[in-house]
Write an enzyme that holds these catalytic residues in place. Structure first.
Site: not given
Ligand code: CAA
Length: 380
Positions: A127, A158, A339, A363
């Site tokens: 978003e 995408t 080049g 991603e």
């Molecule tokens: N599998 C399962 N659950 C997961 C997980 C995983 N890999 N990673 C996190 N979670 C769960 C955690 O267990 C937690 O749940 P509970 O509290 O119930 O245990 C919940 O998710 C929140 O996790 P965090 O506290 O770790 O959350 P955070 O705010 O610290 O964020 C983060 C974690 C990894 C930074 C995440 O926000 C993230 O991945 N951000 C990036 C988002 C992203 O990749 N966006 C890409 C957009 S899509 C795209 O690009 C597609 C396209 O068009 C090409």
């Protein structure tokens, strides 16, 4: 680690390689210039089974393993990273997500069309104010009994304009924070669902990136994926596999640029000999080859972990972090080897260099991969 490819793996890799050379190479420069979506090519990719490779055969998928998928992704990405991002999102985010967590009815209605390329899908998490910070969803889905009312905006989506079905992540209960988030299947054309203008991008210009606006869109309850509150986990689990696909894309971009640079170094002469005979160029190629081989090992390892039902959060994040860095470095060097010609569109490497950059962003940025990696290694 045993990465010996089976005959079937080699067949899939070669089929993707042949397809890319025969169908994607022609016109790739023009599509990039004109920001034209590869409509016909994507249709053919669907017919050949490249859009639902890992999905269940019961729903029209290929029932293949992740290693097959990354092999095909690498080959398609060597030639056309715009086509390969369509393939990646459709395969590892949309089809995999629905196949793994969708209801039988959702699979029957949507997955069967997505695996064959009859329809294309999009994954809508980002978003304007929630990119890396994905739990801060502003899009709301208010529970109205037999349906939800969806409001909000998604960015940088995408396949945003070309999709038929959209997996949309939204906040249902803000007090529950990420545990109050849901994922929904939304169809193009539903009242209140508007597709914003197409983004004018640095790279992967043939792909179709839009913002999406939801204005009181009525989503039937049966279109929610999984239990109430499962949406954030759905997004995280799906993205963990998606990152392997993008790592394979980055690997392919690097390998494509390297192959072009190697070929050029055997043809171009300077100071009375082919430039490959100058150590300045030969050492660049040695570095590129080594980096690509290391990235390939990480990508295969992540794919194997997923196929062996082991945790692949860490290996997928490492593969994406490293392969995307290699894609950037190798493509810059490939331009250098060429080049002046490297700066000219007809030699392809400048496009690959522009395409490489997004693999460090979408991603999950490289910085997000480092969060995932550091958290995983520090809790051991
Ligand atoms: N599998 C399962 N659950 C997961 C997980 C995983 N890999 N990673 C996190 N979670 C769960 C955690 O267990 C937690 O749940 P509970 O509290 O119930 O245990 C919940 O998710 C929140 O996790 P965090 O506290 O770790 O959350 P955070 O705010 O610290 O964020 C983060 C974690 C990894 C930074 C995440 O926000 C993230 O991945 N951000 C990036 C988002 C992203 O990749 N966006 C890409 C957009 S899509 C795209 O690009 C597609 C396209 O068009 C090409």
């Amino acid at each position: 680690m045993d990465f010996n490819l089976t005959e079937e793996h080699i067949m899939i890799r070669d089929a993707a390689r042949d397809f890319a050379k025969a169908e994607l190479l022609d016109g790739v420069i023009e599509r990039d210039n004109e920001q034209r979506f590869p409509t016909e090519q994507i249709k053919k990719m669907g017919e050949l089974g490249f859009l639902g490779m890992m999905a269940s055969t019961e729903y029209g998928g290929g029932g293949m393993d992740t290693l097959s998928y990354v092999l095909a992704m690498e080959e398609i990405s060597k030639i056309d990273a715009s086509a390969s991002v369509v393939m990646s999102v459709n395969n590892s985010l949309v089809c995999w997500g629905l196949d793994t967590y969708g209801s039988p009815e959702q699979k029957e209605k949507y997955l069967t069309k997505l695996t064959t390329g009859e329809s294309i899908g999009a994954f809508c998490l980002s978003e304007p104010e929630a990119g890396s910070d994905a739990t801060s969803q502003k899009t709301t889905a208010i529970d109205k009994g037999d349906h939800y009312i969806l409001n909000g905006t998604k960015n940088w989506i995408t396949n945003g304009g070309t999709s038929d079905f959209y997996l949309v992540i939204a906040q249902t209960d803000r007090e529950k924070k990420h545990r109050g988030i849901n994922a929904f299947i939304v169809e193009k054309g539903w009242e209140g669902f508007e597709i914003g203008p197409k983004e004018d991008k640095l790279g992967i210009r043939g792909s179709d990136t839009h913002s999406l606006i939801f204005n009181d869109v009525k989503v039937p309850k049966e279109n929610r994926i999984g239990e109430d509150g499962f949406g954030f986990k759905f997004a995280m689990k799906t993205l963990a596999g998606g990152r392997i696909g993008i790592a394979a894309q980055a690997l392919g971009i690097a390998a494509g640029a390297y192959e072009l640079a190697k070929k050029y170094s055997k043809e171009r002469k300077a100071f009375g000999t082919e430039i490959m005979n100058h150590q300045a160029i030969a050492f660049k190629l040695a570095d590129m080859h080594t980096q690509i081989e290391a990235a390939r090992m990480l990508v295969y390892k992540a794919a194997r972990d997923k196929d062996n039902h082991e945790n692949y959060d860490l290996s997928g994040a490492m593969a994406k972090l490293y392969a995307s860095q290699v894609a950037m470095e190798v493509t810059v060097e490939a331009v250098q080897v060429h080049g002046g010609n490297g700066f000219v569109k007809e030699y392809h490497v400048e496009r690959l260099m522009r395409d490489a950059k997004i693999t460090q962003i979408y991603e999950g940025t490289s910085e997000i991969q480092k969060i995932v990696i550091s958290r995983a290694i520090l809790k051991e």
